[in-house]
Design an enzyme around this catalytic site. Structure first.
Site, mmCIF file in Angstrom:
data_model
loop_
_atom_site.group_PDB
_atom_site.id
_atom_site.type_symbol
_atom_site.label_atom_id
_atom_site.label_comp_id
_atom_site.label_asym_id
_atom_site.label_seq_id
_atom_site.Cartn_x
_atom_site.Cartn_y
_atom_site.Cartn_z
ATOM 1 C CE1 TYR A 170 -6.420 -38.601 -18.841
ATOM 2 C CE2 TYR A 170 -4.283 -39.311 -19.655
ATOM 3 C CZ TYR A 170 -5.659 -39.385 -19.688
ATOM 4 O OH TYR A 170 -6.266 -40.244 -20.564
ATOM 5 C CE LYS A 201 -8.489 -42.256 -17.879
ATOM 6 N NZ LYS A 201 -9.925 -42.333 -18.271
#
Length: 523
Positions: free
Chosen positions: A263, A267
């Site tokens: 994640y 990002k």
């Protein structure tokens, strides 16, 4: 926060800038997206239209989702009370569902719709994301890395676009220790993650990160699955093995490159792509830490999610111990403060109109820290006096949280706990009397232990995390606000009383909105 000198009388002009403008928003059906839409409709008189990108097979499906997941959502109950019988008409006059998908070219929006809405949009807010830490690499890259780039490309077709705002995460700063400043990532040839983030963070050596190569890797991986779909479907075990290898292997890639999870890495790559392709578009990146329930707006304790938070699992008696350092800072921030900081930064740089990129941390580890030990002590106080109920309506008793500093010690602890709770002890006579039942109990215990181990491995990097998030830019925003703006768009994180918030706001909110249990007596 240190408020400094008295604020200017006219402040930033937040409402004056935001009203009358039209917005294109992604991720509006999510936790942050709903709270953002709610505050814009409630806090900005005469706000223009909000074009909401909603995934669906057609316009009818997206309109249905708009009504069921947004208009009928509990977070809008204050607006509903304000407008009464005209509530739905008001919402439909402001919210425009746009059938599309951040994973598709041109966001999956047809040419006619693109031409129509591109003439009207003044501001784009991208909050769409896949937030699960161990998401498959190909899925995470498609949404978190390529998604923002697609939204920005769409924005370049909007003739009136005055600002692009992207919601990221403070944890894109990675695994280093120290204080991270509010600075953008840079994407340059033959450089790894360029260390312009902070001069106070511990330097680490990481391999060169080639974003295009990472995107290609994810594409090749998913194509490999597609090519072998028939064989995989014949062997479900192989399907799980293939998918797990993509997830686990690429999570390891994240750690190799200096991030805790897939994640965070995807990002961060999304931020890099935005910076490299934004051209002269004024751009803002908001980096919140771990977002929790609302502090005050639109009412205290509202939260949305499909997973039970750790504190709630602890209150349910499911989490008697956990791996981690109890003195680690639990960097959490209430949702409404993230929303207010977002709208304030949007107005500030929308008014400036300078073709620059500005980054804001909305985080508490530097300005108002509290530890995991503090959080669990507050939770113990709450659940001891106001216990949750089990499926039979009986009160659940809990013990003080036990912290284990290694995975081996946690494994031993959880195996012993699960074994005792199941009644599966070494001197148990179940095996002799009912071998099949004994085997079922063993399998159930193994699955429970495995689930706890998976959760512990996911959270472990954060339970020992030594990074801190500087909020200098965010504090300056408050200094620029008028007294009235500070009241209406409050994000003064130093004003948070953690004991009050956790015991009287957050846990009661989780109890009501996620666990659906009756409220406890007041503490």
């Amino acid at each position: 926060m240190d408020q400094g000198s008295p604020p200017p009388c006219d402040g930033i002009g937040i409402v004056e800038f935001l009203q009358g403008k039209n917005y294109f928003i992604t991720g509006a059906t999510g936790f942050l997206g709903k709270a953002l839409v709610e505050k814009m409709l409630r806090g900005i008189p005469d706000v223009g239209k909000l074009f909401l990108l909603i995934k669906g097979k057609d316009k009818e499906a997206t309109t249905k989702r708009l009504k069921s997941e947004i208009i009928n959502a509990e977070v809008f109950k204050i607006l509903k009370a304000i407008h009464g019988s005209s509530y739905e008409a008001f919402m439909m006059s402001k919210l425009v569902p746009v059938c599309g998908d951040v994973c598709a070219a041109n966001l999956g929006i047809d040419a006619d719709t693109t031409n129509e809405i591109a003439k009207e949009i003044d501001v784009i807010i991208n909050s769409a994301a896949k937030t699960t830490w161990d998401t498959r690499y190909d899925v995470a890259i498609n949404i978190n890395t390529k998604g923002p780039a697609r939204v920005l490309e769409f924005g370049k077709k909007c003739k009136k676009l005055g600002l692009f705002l992207h919601v990221s995460s403070a944890y894109v700063n990675g695994t280093r220790q120290g204080v991270f400043f509010e600075k953008p990532f840079c994407l340059e040839p033959r450089t790894a993650r360029r260390d312009t983030i902070t001069s106070k963070a511990q330097e680490i050596s990481v391999p060169f990160l080639d974003i295009n190569a990472e995107i290609k890797l994810a594409s090749v991986a998913v194509e490999s699955i597609d090519r072998n779909a028939d064989r995989i479907m014949r062997d479900l075990g192989m399907e799980r093995t293939v998918l797990k290898s993509i997830t686990t292997g690429c999570a390891n890639r994240a750690r190799i490159h200096g991030w805790c999870s897939t994640y965070e890495m995807t990002k961060a790559m999304g931020e890099m792509l935005i910076d490299s392709m934004r051209s002269s578009i004024p751009t803002v990146i908001i980096r919140p830490s771990l977002i929790e329930s609302t502090y005050r707006e639109p009412f205290p304790g509202w939260i949305q999610g499909y997973k039970v938070p750790i504190l709630a699992a602890y209150g349910q008696g499911q989490l008697p111990g956990f791996v981690g350092d109890p003195d680690t800072i639990a960097d959490t921030v209430p949702m409404d403060m993230v929303v207010n900081a977002t709208l304030t930064a949007l107005a500030k740089h929308g008014i400036d109109g300078k073709p620059e990129l500005h980054v804001y941390h909305v985080a508490t580890s530097v300005a108002n820290p509290h530890s995991f030990k503090d959080a669990f002590n507050y939770a113990y106080d709450y659940f001891s006096s106001s216990p949750l109920l089990d499926s039979k309506g009986k009160k659940i008793a809990i013990r003080p949280m036990k912290f284990l500093v290694t995975m081996d010690s946690f494994t031993d602890f959880i195996k012993n706990e699960v074994g005792q709770r199941s009644g599966l002890t070494p001197d148990d006579n179940v095996y002799m009397s009912d071998p099949k039942r004994y085997l079922r109990m063993q399998v159930a215990c193994f699955e429970t232990v495995h689930r706890f181990m998976r959760i512990a491995n996911l959270y472990k990097p954060y339970m020992f995390y030594k990074g801190r998030f500087d909020v200098t830019n965010t504090k300056r925003l408050i200094e620029d606000m008028s007294s009235e703006e500070r009241k209406k768009f409050n994000f003064d994180i130093e004003s948070i009383n953690w004991e009050h918030y956790i015991k009287r706001v957050h846990i009661p909110g989780v109890r009501k909105h996620l666990l659906r249990q009756p409220p406890a007596a007041k503490l």
